[in-house]
Write an enzyme that holds these catalytic residues in place. Structure first.
Site, PDB file in Angstrom:
ATOM      1  N   MET A   1       0.824  -1.197   0.000  1.00 43.73           N
ATOM      2  CA  MET A   1       0.000   0.000   0.000  1.00 43.73           C
ATOM      3  C   MET A   1       0.866   1.259   0.000  1.00 43.73           C
ATOM      4  O   MET A   1       1.903   1.298   0.652  1.00 43.73           O
ATOM      5  CB  MET A   1      -0.902   0.020   1.248  1.00 43.73           C
ATOM      6  CG  MET A   1      -2.015  -1.021   1.219  1.00 43.73           C
ATOM      7  SD  MET A   1      -3.189  -0.665  -0.093  1.00 43.73           S
ATOM      8  CE  MET A   1      -4.328  -2.029   0.133  1.00 43.73           C
ATOM      9  N   CYS A   2       0.440   2.257  -0.729  1.00 45.36           N
ATOM     10  CA  CYS A   2       1.155   3.520  -0.809  1.00 45.36           C
ATOM     11  C   CYS A   2       0.827   4.396   0.401  1.00 45.36           C
ATOM     12  O   CYS A   2      -0.043   4.082   1.205  1.00 45.36           O
ATOM     13  CB  CYS A   2       0.778   4.260  -2.088  1.00 45.36           C
ATOM     14  SG  CYS A   2       0.937   3.276  -3.594  1.00 45.36           S
TER      15      CYS A   2
END
Length: 270
Positions: A1-2
């Site tokens: 996930m960013c």
């Protein structure tokens, strides 16, 4: 996930979100605490607004913590509205064209999340784009394609409605083609005047989103995770919500996919 951070308010230096806080975006690039993976090393990007309608942009494939140019730019650039992103790749190779934020005209967009079955959905999503938006695509990510799809559906005129139609179209096509759908979508986007953010997931497990006042006179920052330990300052934005940041402050409204035009869109994409 960013991980990402966005701001709208009085002009501040980008370093106030990107490098200076105890848990700055650069810190989150190698030590995220509210994501599945602690490391976000597949590139980074900035988009900021100034005197011109179109945003400035800087992106690279280096890990954010190792790029001296990022620290220098963040220290020197002041902006009343900017987006910053560190990437952990789910779809698309580590290359500059796949780094967020994405820009089209005066609009900018960045995303944290995923679209399941993207390999099956890519072509139907591309089929919905007219020539202008199809040829605007430079990378290979689901995020950029979702941005272009929202632009196709009218993001410039009705931002949240168009984004709801884009998410609804992707969910519907996923169920139609694969029998299931899972979209996890926490995104920020702007036209240089208003900052929008959406937190939504089909399985009620959307990536996190927090808001806090900053900069005075109605300024706010929106972040994937808090920038410091002042827990009373940060408000978690609920799943299924959209945030609208204007000059007069922050509003939050419900967000859900719009299925209104799906029959026409599905026939066109098949």
């Amino acid at each position: 996930m960013c991980r990402w951070a966005a701001y709208r308010g009085e002009a501040i230096y980008l370093e106030e979100l990107v490098t200076s806080p105890a848990h700055s975006l650069i810190e989150q690039s190698h030590c995220a605490t509210r994501a599945k993976t602690a490391t976000n090393a597949d590139g980074f990007g900035l988009a900021w607004y100034g005197d011109r309608p179109e945003p400035g942009r800087f992106r690279d494939v280096l890990p954010a913590w190792s790029d001296c140019n990022l620290k220098s730019l963040a220290r020197q650039i002041r902006s009343p509205l900017f987006l910053a992103h560190v990437r952990a790749a789910t779809h698309g190779a580590t290359r500059r064209d796949n780094c967020h934020p994405f820009v089209n005209g005066n609009w900018s967009f960045m995303h944290n999340g995923q679209i399941d079955h993207f390999d099956r959905l890519r072509r139907p999503m591309e089929t919905m784009l007219d020539d202008e938006h199809f040829h605007a695509r430079a990378g290979t990510t689901d995020s950029e394609l979702m941005f272009l799809l929202a632009l196709q559906f009218g993001l410039r005129e009705r931002p949240l409605e168009a984004m709801a139609e884009a998410v609804g179209f992707v969910e519907h096509m996923s169920r139609h083609l694969t029998g299931t759908a899972r979209v996890r979508f926490t995104a920020a986007f702007s036209d240089g005047r208003t900052l929008y953010a959406v937190r939504y997931a089909t399985d009620a497990q959307a990536p996190t989103l927090y808001a806090a006042p900053m900069g005075g006179k109605g300024g706010y920052c929106l972040v994937s995770e808090p920038l410091n330990d002042e827990t009373d300052t940060w408000v978690e934005i609920p799943d299924g919500s959209a945030v609208i940041l204007r000059e007069d402050g922050l509003d939050a409204v419900a967000f859900e996919p719009d299925m209104a035009a799906l029959d026409v869109n599905t026939q066109a994409a098949e």
